[in-house]
Scaffold this motif. Structure first.
Motif, PDB file in Angstrom:
ATOM      1  N   HIS A  29     -20.299  -5.770   5.455  1.00  0.00           N
ATOM      2  CA  HIS A  29     -20.222  -6.636   4.282  1.00  0.00           C
ATOM      3  C   HIS A  29     -19.707  -8.016   4.662  1.00  0.00           C
ATOM      4  O   HIS A  29     -18.795  -8.154   5.474  1.00  0.00           O
ATOM      5  CB  HIS A  29     -19.288  -6.032   3.235  1.00  0.00           C
ATOM      6  N   ASP A  30     -20.303  -9.027   4.027  1.00  0.00           N
ATOM      7  CA  ASP A  30     -19.841 -10.385   4.286  1.00  0.00           C
ATOM      8  C   ASP A  30     -18.529 -10.695   3.560  1.00  0.00           C
ATOM      9  O   ASP A  30     -17.655 -11.364   4.082  1.00  0.00           O
ATOM     10  CB  ASP A  30     -20.903 -11.399   3.847  1.00  0.00           C
ATOM     11  N   ALA A  31     -18.416 -10.237   2.321  1.00  0.00           N
ATOM     12  CA  ALA A  31     -17.280 -10.623   1.490  1.00  0.00           C
ATOM     13  C   ALA A  31     -16.165  -9.580   1.551  1.00  0.00           C
ATOM     14  O   ALA A  31     -16.419  -8.376   1.482  1.00  0.00           O
ATOM     15  CB  ALA A  31     -17.728 -10.806   0.042  1.00  0.00           C
ATOM     16  N   MET A  32     -14.936 -10.079   1.640  1.00  0.00           N
ATOM     17  CA  MET A  32     -13.763  -9.204   1.635  1.00  0.00           C
ATOM     18  C   MET A  32     -12.696  -9.790   0.716  1.00  0.00           C
ATOM     19  O   MET A  32     -12.635 -11.016   0.530  1.00  0.00           O
ATOM     20  CB  MET A  32     -13.221  -9.012   3.051  1.00  0.00           C
ATOM     21  N   TYR A  33     -11.860  -8.903   0.165  1.00  0.00           N
ATOM     22  CA  TYR A  33     -10.910  -9.303  -0.867  1.00  0.00           C
ATOM     23  C   TYR A  33      -9.569  -8.610  -0.662  1.00  0.00           C
ATOM     24  O   TYR A  33      -9.521  -7.465  -0.201  1.00  0.00           O
ATOM     25  CB  TYR A  33     -11.436  -8.897  -2.252  1.00  0.00           C
ATOM     26  N   TRP A  34      -8.502  -9.298  -1.071  1.00  0.00           N
ATOM     27  CA  TRP A  34      -7.180  -8.687  -1.151  1.00  0.00           C
ATOM     28  C   TRP A  34      -6.683  -8.801  -2.584  1.00  0.00           C
ATOM     29  O   TRP A  34      -6.717  -9.866  -3.195  1.00  0.00           O
ATOM     30  CB  TRP A  34      -6.182  -9.394  -0.229  1.00  0.00           C
ATOM     31  N   TYR A  35      -6.189  -7.638  -3.075  1.00  0.00           N
ATOM     32  CA  TYR A  35      -5.631  -7.571  -4.417  1.00  0.00           C
ATOM     33  C   TYR A  35      -4.202  -7.051  -4.357  1.00  0.00           C
ATOM     34  O   TYR A  35      -3.844  -6.267  -3.475  1.00  0.00           O
ATOM     35  CB  TYR A  35      -6.435  -6.619  -5.304  1.00  0.00           C
ATOM     36  N   ARG A  36      -3.439  -7.428  -5.356  1.00  0.00           N
ATOM     37  CA  ARG A  36      -2.098  -6.891  -5.536  1.00  0.00           C
ATOM     38  C   ARG A  36      -2.087  -6.123  -6.850  1.00  0.00           C
ATOM     39  O   ARG A  36      -2.645  -6.596  -7.868  1.00  0.00           O
ATOM     40  CB  ARG A  36      -1.082  -8.032  -5.588  1.00  0.00           C
ATOM     41  N   GLN A  37      -1.442  -4.942  -6.846  1.00  0.00           N
ATOM     42  CA  GLN A  37      -1.333  -4.140  -8.057  1.00  0.00           C
ATOM     43  C   GLN A  37       0.131  -3.770  -8.260  1.00  0.00           C
ATOM     44  O   GLN A  37       0.746  -3.149  -7.394  1.00  0.00           O
ATOM     45  CB  GLN A  37      -2.201  -2.887  -7.978  1.00  0.00           C
ATOM     46  N   ASP A  38       0.669  -4.148  -9.400  1.00  0.00           N
ATOM     47  CA  ASP A  38       2.022  -3.768  -9.771  1.00  0.00           C
ATOM     48  C   ASP A  38       1.958  -2.535 -10.666  1.00  0.00           C
ATOM     49  O   ASP A  38       0.922  -2.277 -11.299  1.00  0.00           O
ATOM     50  CB  ASP A  38       2.726  -4.938 -10.453  1.00  0.00           C
ATOM     51  N   PRO A  39       3.040  -1.765 -10.750  1.00  0.00           N
ATOM     52  CA  PRO A  39       3.022  -0.498 -11.485  1.00  0.00           C
ATOM     53  C   PRO A  39       2.458  -0.629 -12.891  1.00  0.00           C
ATOM     54  O   PRO A  39       2.900  -1.480 -13.660  1.00  0.00           O
ATOM     55  CB  PRO A  39       4.492  -0.079 -11.504  1.00  0.00           C
TER      56      PRO A  39
ATOM     57  N   ASN B  38      -7.383   7.091  -9.018  1.00  0.00           N
ATOM     58  CA  ASN B  38      -6.418   8.176  -9.056  1.00  0.00           C
ATOM     59  C   ASN B  38      -5.082   7.648  -8.544  1.00  0.00           C
ATOM     60  O   ASN B  38      -5.033   6.716  -7.745  1.00  0.00           O
ATOM     61  CB  ASN B  38      -6.910   9.351  -8.210  1.00  0.00           C
ATOM     62  N   SER B  39      -4.022   8.271  -8.976  1.00  0.00           N
ATOM     63  CA  SER B  39      -2.674   7.773  -8.706  1.00  0.00           C
ATOM     64  C   SER B  39      -2.444   7.522  -7.215  1.00  0.00           C
ATOM     65  O   SER B  39      -2.664   8.402  -6.389  1.00  0.00           O
ATOM     66  CB  SER B  39      -1.635   8.773  -9.222  1.00  0.00           C
ATOM     67  N   GLY B  40      -2.039   6.286  -6.889  1.00  0.00           N
ATOM     68  CA  GLY B  40      -1.705   5.957  -5.518  1.00  0.00           C
ATOM     69  C   GLY B  40      -2.886   5.798  -4.587  1.00  0.00           C
ATOM     70  O   GLY B  40      -2.708   5.738  -3.364  1.00  0.00           O
ATOM     71  N   ARG B  41      -4.078   5.723  -5.125  1.00  0.00           N
ATOM     72  CA  ARG B  41      -5.278   5.599  -4.294  1.00  0.00           C
ATOM     73  C   ARG B  41      -6.027   4.308  -4.578  1.00  0.00           C
ATOM     74  O   ARG B  41      -5.669   3.529  -5.461  1.00  0.00           O
ATOM     75  CB  ARG B  41      -6.217   6.794  -4.570  1.00  0.00           C
ATOM     76  N   GLY B  42      -7.063   4.069  -3.800  1.00  0.00           N
ATOM     77  CA  GLY B  42      -7.914   2.921  -4.042  1.00  0.00           C
ATOM     78  C   GLY B  42      -8.844   3.168  -5.221  1.00  0.00           C
ATOM     79  O   GLY B  42      -8.847   4.251  -5.809  1.00  0.00           O
ATOM     80  N   LEU B  43      -9.609   2.151  -5.588  1.00  0.00           N
ATOM     81  CA  LEU B  43     -10.529   2.279  -6.710  1.00  0.00           C
ATOM     82  C   LEU B  43     -11.876   2.801  -6.244  1.00  0.00           C
ATOM     83  O   LEU B  43     -12.335   2.466  -5.144  1.00  0.00           O
ATOM     84  CB  LEU B  43     -10.728   0.914  -7.377  1.00  0.00           C
ATOM     85  N   VAL B  44     -12.475   3.600  -7.104  1.00  0.00           N
ATOM     86  CA  VAL B  44     -13.799   4.149  -6.820  1.00  0.00           C
ATOM     87  C   VAL B  44     -14.776   3.601  -7.849  1.00  0.00           C
ATOM     88  O   VAL B  44     -14.524   3.676  -9.059  1.00  0.00           O
ATOM     89  CB  VAL B  44     -13.779   5.694  -6.880  1.00  0.00           C
TER      90      VAL B  44
END
Lengths: 112, 110
Positions: A29-39, B38-44
């Motif tokens: 894949h050409d495109a790559m991404y970084w995301y942040r997820q808070d609770p 799912n909890s603690g995992r990446g997105l599908v």
């Protein structure tokens, strides 16, 4: 099997320390991404790269840096300037804008 | 309010019932995608629907898109315990504008 690999799964940072999160893909894949997820929250875009040697800031780039020297790799550095780095970090890639994103399993970063 | 808002934030139903979650957005889009986490995992990835499409199916999943109302819905029929997860919509505006919703936490009770 093709996919995205993030490492490590868990990472701890001391105050004033930079840490680097790894993201590797073999999907071509050409495109790559970084995301942040808070609770309990959605994903927020930190940086993205559409091609080797090029990357753009996302919505919350302050305190982070990236590089894209190879198509397969898009490491994220969380610098000491990021005052609240504790979060779940997800890397993704996609072939083009008309295709879905493929995600790694994430790295959970915590402060010691 | 931001692009890609979802409701409800949490949904709890009995196994076998149908679950519906909604996503609203503000600007025009190229496509809209639904993901499960799912909890603690990446997105599908579940389903991608393009702006010129109105409905798509995949197994027990049905996604609709109403561009006039700027909204989409994800229907899961005959829910199972394994469907317990968080579900997110992603709106795509060209190559550079991707926005995730806050997600719907779905719990299927046995």
């Amino acid at each position: 099997d093709g996919g995205i690999t993030q490492s490590p799964k868990y990472l701890f940072r001391k105050e004033g320390q930079n840490v680097t999160l790894s993201c590797e893909q073999n999907l071509n894949h050409d495109a790559m991404y970084w995301y942040r997820q808070d609770p309990g929250q959605g994903l927020r875009l930190i940086y993205y790269s559409q091609i080797v040697n090029d990357f753009q800031k996302g919505d919350i780039a302050e305190g982070y840096s990236v590089s894209r020297e190879k198509k397969e790799s898009f490491p994220l550095t969380v610098t000491s300037a990021q005052k609240n780095p504790t979060a779940f970090y997800l890397c993704a890639s996609r072939a083009n804008e008309d295709q879905p994103q493929h995600f790694g399993d994430g790295t959970r970063l915590s402060i010691l | 309010s931001q692009q890609g808002e979802e409701d409800p934030q949490a949904l709890s139903i009995q196994e076998g019932e149908n679950a519906t979650m909604n996503c609203s957005y503000k600007t025009s889009i190229n496509n809209l995608q639904w993901y499960r986490q799912n909890s603690g995992r990446g997105l599908v990835h579940l389903i991608l629907i393009r702006s010129n499409e109105r409905e798509k199916h995949s197994g027990r999943l049905r996604v609709t898109l109403d561009t006039s109302k700027k909204s989409s819905s994800l229907l899961i029929t005959a829910s199972r315990a394994a469907d317990t997860a968080s579900y997110f919509c992603l709106t795509v505006q060209g190559a550079q504008k991707l926005v995730f919703g806050q997600g719907t936490r779905l719990t299927i009770n046995p």
